[in-house]
Design a protein around this motif. Structure first.
Motif, mmCIF file in Angstrom:
data_model
loop_
_atom_site.group_PDB
_atom_site.id
_atom_site.type_symbol
_atom_site.label_atom_id
_atom_site.label_comp_id
_atom_site.label_asym_id
_atom_site.label_seq_id
_atom_site.Cartn_x
_atom_site.Cartn_y
_atom_site.Cartn_z
ATOM 1 N N PRO A 257 8.211 4.620 0.892
ATOM 2 C CA PRO A 257 8.015 4.904 -0.576
ATOM 3 C C PRO A 257 7.469 6.438 -1.044
ATOM 4 N N PRO A 258 7.727 6.826 -1.880
ATOM 5 C CA PRO A 258 6.860 8.144 -2.387
ATOM 6 C C PRO A 258 5.524 8.111 -2.461
ATOM 7 N N PRO A 259 4.787 9.067 -2.193
ATOM 8 C CA PRO A 259 3.403 8.887 -2.491
ATOM 9 C C PRO A 259 2.942 8.120 -3.758
ATOM 10 N N PRO A 260 1.746 7.498 -3.839
ATOM 11 C CA PRO A 260 1.421 6.992 -5.028
ATOM 12 C C PRO A 260 1.008 7.973 -6.060
ATOM 13 N N PRO A 261 0.735 7.518 -7.561
ATOM 14 C CA PRO A 261 0.324 8.462 -8.276
ATOM 15 C C PRO A 261 -0.985 8.896 -8.096
ATOM 16 N N PHE A 262 -1.236 10.226 -8.386
ATOM 17 C CA PHE A 262 -2.373 11.073 -8.218
ATOM 18 C C PHE A 262 -3.530 10.352 -8.570
ATOM 19 N N ASP A 263 -4.556 10.272 -7.752
ATOM 20 C CA ASP A 263 -6.085 9.569 -8.162
ATOM 21 C C ASP A 263 -6.910 10.854 -8.349
ATOM 22 N N ALA A 264 -7.351 10.860 -9.380
ATOM 23 C CA ALA A 264 -7.940 12.036 -9.792
ATOM 24 C C ALA A 264 -9.429 12.123 -9.291
ATOM 25 N N SER A 265 -9.891 10.853 -8.535
ATOM 26 C CA SER A 265 -11.087 10.776 -8.145
ATOM 27 C C SER A 265 -11.067 11.329 -6.670
ATOM 28 N N LEU A 266 -10.043 11.676 -6.153
ATOM 29 C CA LEU A 266 -9.668 12.277 -4.814
ATOM 30 C C LEU A 266 -10.079 11.218 -3.803
ATOM 31 N N ALA A 267 -10.247 10.139 -3.887
ATOM 32 C CA ALA A 267 -10.938 9.001 -3.095
ATOM 33 C C ALA A 267 -9.991 8.640 -1.947
ATOM 34 N N PRO A 268 -8.547 8.654 -2.052
ATOM 35 C CA PRO A 268 -7.942 8.676 -1.040
ATOM 36 C C PRO A 268 -7.958 9.747 0.227
ATOM 37 N N LEU A 269 -8.383 10.723 -0.105
ATOM 38 C CA LEU A 269 -8.378 11.966 0.463
ATOM 39 C C LEU A 269 -9.796 12.222 1.376
ATOM 40 N N GLY A 270 -9.786 12.751 2.509
ATOM 41 C CA GLY A 270 -10.873 13.198 3.054
ATOM 42 C C GLY A 270 -10.787 13.706 4.399
ATOM 43 N N THR A 271 -12.041 13.832 4.961
ATOM 44 C CA THR A 271 -12.197 14.267 6.488
ATOM 45 C C THR A 271 -12.727 13.210 7.319
ATOM 46 N N ARG A 272 -13.174 13.472 8.548
ATOM 47 C CA ARG A 272 -13.700 12.178 9.064
ATOM 48 C C ARG A 272 -14.706 12.927 10.117
#
Lengths: 290, 118
Positions: A257-272
């Motif tokens: 599927p295409p990427p989900p709608p943008f989450d303005a909190s940026l919660a799905p993004l990150g480093t580790r």
């Protein structure tokens, strides 16, 4: 670093990341003198992407750099596991994106920074531009008793490591003892995560077979834009989040599927953050909005 | 086309129970599929259980891939050359075919669907 110390420094840094701990070196460290340390993994920054999946794309990487610079205890090194830039047919634009990416990450306070290509960086020109800016596409180094191996499964547009690189890997592994601690970095998964979504390496099983005799092997990769954990026998494979947009969970539809709608909190993004001791502890570091 | 050439085109086909060689005299379905960045035309193909289905593949621009993991097949699609791949579905369902040679921004969306009816 002790577990309690790590929790403390992450707390001090204001990072409430989810921690994943596992006995990832099942047979224990081969060298009793090996020191504990930690490193940070960035992946799939896709510098140059413009689209609805991340309207914040021009700033997300800078935010992640600031987040990692804010860690109370600096990592020993930082590794980028591919897709540094978003692909383009224009070789000149590709180089401009790599140049700008390099400028942004030069703000990292840790200066031991290592780069690998993703298919967006390297598949259209077989890694030519990547090599100009970042050097070799596969490499090894040793750090505090751990042997690190970066494999390139993207410069071949057919997602292959290729016989030459596999021979290089075999020759490198011959120099290791079977209980050495080995960390492998790749961009794509080495195993068939979702072949229908092209989440696989065509000849990845050959690399896994070469690694299988070694008792303490962990693989860190990117490509799928989300945290994911998988075992092939005793070898653990851990996928990282991206810094551009998340992808659907593996195998949830016949076509990706295409990427989900943008989450303005940026919660799905990150480093580790990855702490290397008897157990390997992975702490997800969300992007902190200023 | 002789059986030896078919065998060359069916890369890895022997690994899957779902794919079999098409005998030259066996009736079947042929469907032409054109690949171009970043789509297959058509991107929906119908097949029937037990009936050999031959994809006649061409590329309109550059090299692309054609992969169907459930059937154990993959092949390159090279411009100015017709590539034929035959499968015989053994069960109904919906199956994906996709490009596995990175071809640019949009490559990830280059996929199509085979619907097999009983």
């Amino acid at each position: 670093m002790q577990q309690t110390d790590r929790r403390q420094f992450l707390k001090l840094a204001g990072l409430a990341g989810v921690t994943f701990t596992a006995g990832l070196f099942p047979r224990g460290p081969a060298d009793a003198q090996s020191g504990d340390f930690h490193f940070v993994q960035f992946s799939d920054t896709h510098w140059g992407y413009k689209g609805a999946a991340n309207p914040d794309a021009e700033h997300t990487l800078e935010r992640a750099v600031a987040t990692v610079n804010g860690l109370a205890t600096k990592p020993d090194f930082i590794v980028f596991t591919g897709d540094l830039t978003h692909t383009t047919d224009d070789g000149k634009l590709r180089r401009e994106r790599m140049q700008r990416f390099k400028e942004i990450v030069s703000a990292l306070s840790v200066k031991d920074v290592r780069f690998m290509p993703g298919e967006h960086d390297a598949s259209l020109d077989k890694g030519e531009a990547f090599k100009e800016f970042f050097g070799a596409t596969h490499w090894t180094f040793d750090h505090k008793g751990v042997h690190f191996i970066a494999l390139d499964n993207v410069s071949d547009p057919g997602a292959k490591l290729g016989d030459e690189q596999l021979a290089w890997l075999a020759a490198d592994l011959k120099q290791r003892k079977t209980d050495d601690r080995i960390v492998v970095f790749t961009h794509r998964p080495l195993f068939d995560l979702v072949p229908n979504w092209d989440w696989a390496t065509a000849d990845g099983a050959k690399a896994v077979a070469l690694l299988m005799p070694y008792q303490n092997v962990v693989v860190f990769y990117g490509h799928i834009h989300q945290e994911h954990h998988h075992m092939t026998g005793h070898i653990a494979h851990h996928a990282a989040k991206s810094l551009i947009f998340p992808q659907a969970a593996p195998g949830t539809a016949p076509k990706r599927p295409p990427p989900p709608p943008f989450d303005a909190s940026l919660a799905p993004l990150g480093t580790r953050d990855v702490a290397m001791a008897k157990a390997v502890t992975i702490t997800e570091l969300p992007v902190v909005k200023a | 086309m002789n059986r030896r050439l078919f065998a060359a085109l069916l890369i890895g086909g022997a690994a899957s129970g779902a794919a079999r060689l098409l005998a030259a005299t066996e009736p079947g379905i042929e469907v032409s599929v054109a690949a171009s960045r970043f789509e297959y035309t058509p991107d929906k193909v119908k097949g029937k259980v037990g009936v050999p289905l031959t994809f006649v593949l061409t590329s309109l621009d550059r090299i692309h891939g054609f992969k169907m993991p459930e059937f154990g097949i993959r092949t390159d699609i090279v411009p100015d050359k017709e590539t034929r791949v035959t499968i015989t579905p053994t069960k109904p369902g919906t199956f994906t075919f996709f490009c596995d040679i990175f071809c640019g921004d949009g490559h990830e969306d280059m996929a199509g669907t085979l619907v097999v009816e009983g």
